[in-house]
Design an enzyme around this catalytic site. Structure first.
Site, mmCIF file in Angstrom:
data_model
loop_
_atom_site.group_PDB
_atom_site.id
_atom_site.type_symbol
_atom_site.label_atom_id
_atom_site.label_comp_id
_atom_site.label_asym_id
_atom_site.label_seq_id
_atom_site.Cartn_x
_atom_site.Cartn_y
_atom_site.Cartn_z
ATOM 1 N N ASN A 15 -23.581 13.703 18.383
ATOM 2 C CA ASN A 15 -23.628 12.308 17.876
ATOM 3 C C ASN A 15 -22.302 11.627 17.788
ATOM 4 O O ASN A 15 -21.296 12.085 18.571
ATOM 5 C CB ASN A 15 -24.076 12.147 16.439
ATOM 6 C CG ASN A 15 -24.582 10.624 16.001
ATOM 7 O OD1 ASN A 15 -25.308 9.992 16.866
ATOM 8 N ND2 ASN A 15 -24.564 10.192 14.813
ATOM 9 N N ASP A 16 -21.863 10.578 17.150
ATOM 10 C CA ASP A 16 -20.586 9.912 17.242
ATOM 11 C C ASP A 16 -19.255 10.847 17.392
ATOM 12 O O ASP A 16 -19.100 11.718 16.543
ATOM 13 C CB ASP A 16 -20.258 9.153 16.064
ATOM 14 C CG ASP A 16 -21.278 8.019 15.817
ATOM 15 O OD1 ASP A 16 -22.244 7.713 16.594
ATOM 16 O OD2 ASP A 16 -21.413 7.399 14.743
#
Length: 91
Positions: A15-16
Site C-alpha cells: 500500500n502507500d
C-alpha cells in the site's frame, strides 16, 4: 520506450509508500505492507533499497505495530536523516 518499474512484495498487500529518503549512498523506500494476504489489515512498514532507483532490493520489515494505540497498524510517517543517522517515524 520508457522503462516500467514497480516495487512488489513477494506476498501480501503493498500500500502507500512512506519515508522515502537518501542515506549513505542509497535510496530507502518504505511502504505499508500487510503480510497475511492481499487484503487490508494490520499495516507494517516494509523496507526496500536502491542505488539507482531502477534496481530495488527487498530488505524486510522495518516497523511493525507494537502498541495498543496502533490498533490498525502503521499507516503514515516519515524517514529522515539527522546527525548522520536514519530515523523512521511511523504513525
Amino acid at each position: 520506450m520508457a522503462a516500467k518499474i514497480h516495487i512488489q512484495p513477494k506476498y501480501g498487500l503493498l500500500n502507500d509508500p512512506n519515508g522515502f529518503v537518501w542515506y549513505n549512498g542509497r535510496y530507502y523506500l518504505f511502504y505499508q505492507w500487510f503480510p497475511f494476504g492481499a487484503v487490508h489489515g494490520m499495516k507494517h512498514w516494509f523496507q526496500t533499497e536502491s542505488f539507482d532507483l531502477v534496481n530495488w532490493e527487498n530488505i524486510g520489515v522495518a516497523l511493525k505495530p507494537e502498541y495498543g494505540y496502533e490498533s490498525h497498524g502503521l499507516y503514515s510517517g516519515s524517514g529522515f536523516v539527522h546527525n548522520q543517522h536514519l530515523y523512521l517515524e511511523g504513525v
